[in-house]
Design an enzyme around this catalytic site. Structure first.
Site, PDB file in Angstrom:
ATOM      1  CG  LEU A   1      -1.765  -1.333   1.551  1.00 19.44           C
ATOM      2  CD1 LEU A   1      -2.761  -1.050   2.526  1.00 19.44           C
ATOM      3  CD2 LEU A   1      -2.577  -1.533   0.106  1.00 19.44           C
TER       4      LEU A   1
ATOM      5  N   GLY B   1      -1.104   6.541  -0.079  1.00 17.78           N
ATOM      6  CA  GLY B   1      -1.473   7.971   0.572  1.00 17.78           C
ATOM      7  C   GLY B   1      -0.172   8.984   0.458  1.00 17.78           C
TER       8      GLY B   1
ATOM      9  NE  ARG C   1       0.174  11.101   9.823  1.00 16.29           N
ATOM     10  CZ  ARG C   1       0.066   9.734  10.370  1.00 16.29           C
ATOM     11  NH1 ARG C   1      -0.126   9.691  11.626  1.00 16.29           N
ATOM     12  NH2 ARG C   1      -0.559   8.922   9.296  1.00 16.29           N
TER      13      ARG C   1
ATOM     14  N   GLY D   1      -2.760   1.079  15.177  1.00 14.30           N
ATOM     15  CA  GLY D   1      -4.162   0.366  15.378  1.00 14.30           C
ATOM     16  C   GLY D   1      -3.655  -0.785  16.413  1.00 14.30           C
TER      17      GLY D   1
ATOM     18  CE  LYS E   1      36.360  16.550 -15.053  1.00 17.58           C
ATOM     19  NZ  LYS E   1      35.895  17.467 -16.380  1.00 17.58           N
TER      20      LYS E   1
ATOM     21  CB  ALA F   1      52.932  22.082  -3.593  1.00 17.25           C
TER      22      ALA F   1
ATOM     23  CG  ASN G   1      39.794  20.776 -16.915  1.00 16.58           C
ATOM     24  OD1 ASN G   1      39.881  21.632 -16.542  1.00 16.58           O
ATOM     25  ND2 ASN G   1      38.794  19.578 -16.802  1.00 16.58           N
TER      26      ASN G   1
HETATM   27  C1  UD1 Z   1      -2.163   2.029   9.432  1.00 12.26           C
HETATM   28  C2  UD1 Z   1      -3.053   1.066  10.130  1.00 12.26           C
HETATM   29  C3  UD1 Z   1      -2.854   1.012  11.376  1.00 12.26           C
HETATM   30  C4  UD1 Z   1      -1.410   0.557  11.732  1.00 12.26           C
HETATM   31  C5  UD1 Z   1      -0.519   1.329  10.852  1.00 12.26           C
HETATM   32  C6  UD1 Z   1       1.155   0.647  10.968  1.00 12.26           C
HETATM   33  C7  UD1 Z   1      -5.335   1.166   8.706  1.00 12.26           C
HETATM   34  C8  UD1 Z   1      -6.524   1.863   8.987  1.00 12.26           C
HETATM   35  N1  UD1 Z   1      -4.415   1.553   9.976  1.00 12.26           N
HETATM   36  O1  UD1 Z   1      -2.361   3.399  10.190  1.00 12.26           O
HETATM   37  O2  UD1 Z   1      -3.918  -0.029  12.254  1.00 12.26           O
HETATM   38  O3  UD1 Z   1      -1.104   0.570  13.041  1.00 12.26           O
HETATM   39  O4  UD1 Z   1      -0.864   1.485   9.560  1.00 12.26           O
HETATM   40  O5  UD1 Z   1       2.006   1.588  10.346  1.00 12.26           O
HETATM   41  O6  UD1 Z   1      -5.109   0.318   8.191  1.00 12.26           O
HETATM   42  N2  UD1 Z   1      -2.715   3.963   1.774  1.00 12.26           N
HETATM   43  C9  UD1 Z   1      -3.186   3.738   0.507  1.00 12.26           C
HETATM   44  N3  UD1 Z   1      -4.402   3.975   0.224  1.00 12.26           N
HETATM   45  C10 UD1 Z   1      -5.318   4.716   1.355  1.00 12.26           C
HETATM   46  C11 UD1 Z   1      -4.736   4.973   2.556  1.00 12.26           C
HETATM   47  C12 UD1 Z   1      -3.496   4.400   2.986  1.00 12.26           C
HETATM   48  O7  UD1 Z   1      -2.551   3.213  -0.228  1.00 12.26           O
HETATM   49  O8  UD1 Z   1      -6.382   5.049   0.864  1.00 12.26           O
HETATM   50  C13 UD1 Z   1      -1.424   3.496   2.247  1.00 12.26           C
HETATM   51  C14 UD1 Z   1      -0.402   4.618   2.924  1.00 12.26           C
HETATM   52  O9  UD1 Z   1       0.104   5.247   1.659  1.00 12.26           O
HETATM   53  C15 UD1 Z   1       0.409   3.701   3.770  1.00 12.26           C
HETATM   54  C16 UD1 Z   1      -0.561   2.727   4.129  1.00 12.26           C
HETATM   55  O10 UD1 Z   1      -1.519   2.734   3.230  1.00 12.26           O
HETATM   56  O11 UD1 Z   1       1.466   3.241   3.002  1.00 12.26           O
HETATM   57  C17 UD1 Z   1      -0.939   2.885   5.526  1.00 12.26           C
HETATM   58  O12 UD1 Z   1      -1.794   4.090   5.608  1.00 12.26           O
HETATM   59  P1  UD1 Z   1      -1.561   5.223   6.587  1.00 12.26           P
HETATM   60  O13 UD1 Z   1      -2.510   6.491   6.356  1.00 12.26           O
HETATM   61  O14 UD1 Z   1      -0.052   5.464   7.010  1.00 12.26           O
HETATM   62  O15 UD1 Z   1      -2.241   4.465   8.076  1.00 12.26           O
HETATM   63  P2  UD1 Z   1      -1.679   4.568   9.524  1.00 12.26           P
HETATM   64  O16 UD1 Z   1      -2.535   5.584  10.005  1.00 12.26           O
HETATM   65  O17 UD1 Z   1      -0.245   4.348   9.587  1.00 12.26           O
HETATM   66 CA    CA Z   2       1.190   4.706   8.357  1.00 15.38          CA
END
Ligand code: UD1
Ligand code: CA
Length: 516
Positions: free
Chosen positions: A13, A16, A20, A147, A358, A387, A393
């Protein structure tokens, strides 16, 4: 534990935004130990040898997909146009794949320190237990933001509750969700179809799949990672720095166990791609990056940064910045050297203090010890560059090459104007600006002739301490007793040399006496 079967798919995944991070760069492309977060995550997924490796991209998708292509061309990017949560992301990925059977592994793109062995153990546990879902968890000192794993009285996993949605009692749970799961493909697809977005973020949470499967009466397991650092995520730059430190400590620990001396692990940074041999010594404030390799007996640092540099056995590299360079066996570099791409220093050669190089082939035993620029040049075996020599060049339009032969000697403060050939066994007199080639065995002298004007100080600087010093020296030389005024001036031009000759352009290294 080794997983018996390869997973049908690994889904990473990475859609996102990473708000932050407060960055122009997509979070997945931020670097940790010389690789992007995405490269770390994809590398771990790839180690399971899945049939399909899918990366869900969304935010800055072109940039992330282009990077993915470079990192792992076999991986398949799938676009999640709107980031509607981790559950929605996995659903989107599955829709892009043919119907799957077997196990689907889901990982988070922002969790870079997961070891392949831990991922394999998660898979093995999942398959041994015949679970519908297995989550990788850890007990952590500070579970804020993660989580929480909610278990029943029997210890079975009931579900996962996100930090923001957790009750105070749930927030006290120290076992957290890593974001890594193994799922039975069919059960996952079914549960994803039943997700809602009834939570504080209004998103479809992948984590809710566990509660759905558990409520259905399916087996939901957890695999607890021993090392909590493996499952830490990067959400902001504080965590990026913390995880960078963890990764570096891991890398240094492995190298120290393998026979490398790291004098100060707190200030030494070695990327995962670097190769070291036993009995290498790394001094404080050393950074080794990219494809750098250091052979046995070599010492690097202090205060040295090497990127894609090959350091030969027993070489010493002190306070140096180097990139795409090769340093031969037993060679010496620094202190305060700048090795730019294409520098190739031969065995036992030297690139010394305040020297920049270089595209420079410097032969075995050749020395460029002080205050020199060597650009686009070949320097033969055993040659010494004095020295302050500049290899000029660049003519303002083009770069040209200079070739200095074997066992030649270029005197200090020379400028070699390229393109130029200086032969084997040739000399260049100190202070020469060399605009013509120099043949083997020749001495090139290209500078104004020296004139010594006798009595100048007495005439032009009378009464100064300089004049007094000159008078005293002249008296001492002539054996005369002290007189108020020194010898009278002897004229405008220098007297003949003591050996009766005028300056013939002869150059040797013995300091010449100033003669009157
Ligand atoms: C998520 C988990 C949390 C866990 C934590 C671990 C969920 C709801 N929460 O929280 O339980 O403890 O990771 O690091 O799953 N992403 C997508 N598409 C989306 C949303 C997110 O691809 O629509 C990807 C983000 O880019 C990221 C990952 O999913 O790589 C996790 O998303 P993020 O928003 O970072 O979740 P956390 O709040 O960290
Ligand atoms: Ca995360």
């Amino acid at each position: 534990m080794i997983a018996s079967v390869k997973p049908a798919a690994v889904i990473v995944l990475a859609a996102g935004e990473g708000k932050r991070m407060k960055s122009r760069t997509p979070k997945m492309l931020h670097q940790l130990g010389g690789r992007s977060l995405l490269a770390h995550a994809v590398g771990a997924g790839r180690s399971l040898e899945p049939e399909h490796l899918v990366v869900v991209v969304g935010h800055a998708r072109e940039q992330v997909a282009a990077h993915l292509e470079a990192v792992d061309p076999g991986a398949q990017p799938v676009v999640q146009a709107e980031q509607r949560g981790t559950g929605h992301a996995v659903r989107t990925a599955l829709q892009a794949l043919p119907p799957l059977r077997g196990t689907v592994v889901v990982t988070n793109g922002d969790v870079p320190l997961l070891r392949p062995g831990t991922l394999r153990a998660l898979l093995a546990t999942h398959e041994e237990q015949g679970a519908a879902a297995t989550v990788l968890t850890a007990q952590v000192a500070d579970p804020t933001g993660y989580g929480r794993i909610v278990r029943g009285p029997d210890g079975a996993v009931r579900g996962i509750v996100e930090h923001r949605d957790a009750t105070p009692a749930q927030q006290a749970i120290a076992e957290i969700n890593s974001g890594m799961f193994a799922f039975d493909a069919a059960r996952l697809a079914d549960a994803l179809g039943r997700l809602d977005s009834d939570n504080s973020q209004g998103e479809e949470y992948l984590t809710d799949v566990l509660a759905i499967l558990a409520a259905d009466g399916h087996r939901v397991g957890a695999f607890v990672a021993e090392d909590e650092t493996e499952i830490l995520g990067v959400n902001d730059r504080v965590q990026l720095a913390q995880l960078g430190r963890v990764l570096n400590d891991r890398i240094l620990t492995e190298w120290m166990r393998a026979g490398v001396t790291v004098v100060d692990p707190a200030t030494t940074w070695v990327e995962a791609t670097v190769r070291l041999e036993p009995d290498v010594t790394l001094h404080p404030q050393t950074q080794l990056r990219g494809a750098t390799s250091v052979a046995s007996g070599a010492e690097v640092g202090p205060d040295t940064t090497l990127t894609d540099v090959t350091v030969g056995p027993d070489a010493a590299v002190v306070r140096t910045h180097g990139e795409r360079a090769v340093i031969g066996a037993g060679a010496n570099v620094g202190p305060y050297a700048y090795l730019r791409p294409g520098t190739n220093l031969g065995e036992s050669g030297k690139i010394g203090t305040f020297v920049e190089t270089k595209n420079a082939e410097i032969g075995p035993g050749a020395k460029v010890p002080h205050l020199t620029y060597v650009g686009d040049a070949t320097i033969g075996e055993g040659t010494n560059i004095g020295a302050g020599t500049i290899f000029a060049n660049y003519d303002g339009v083009h770069k040209h090459h200079t070739d200095v032969g074997r066992h030649s000697f270029v005197g200090s403060d020379s400028v070699l104007v390229a393109p130029r050939q200086i032969g084997d066994g040739a000399y260049v007199a100190a202070g020469s600006t060399v605009v013509k080639d120099v043949g083997p065995g020749e001495l090139a002298v290209a500078r104004g002739q020296q004139r010594n004007i006798g009595g100048w100080v007495a005439r032009k600087r009378a009464g100064t301490r300089t004049a007094e010093a000159a008078e005293a020296a002249q008296r001492a030389r002539s054996g005369e007793p002290a007189t108020p005024s020194g010898r009278e001036a002897t004229g405008e031009t220098g007297a003949p040399h003591a050996n009766g000759t005028r300056d013939t352009g002869d150059v040797d290294d013995a300091p010449k006496r100033s003669e009157q």
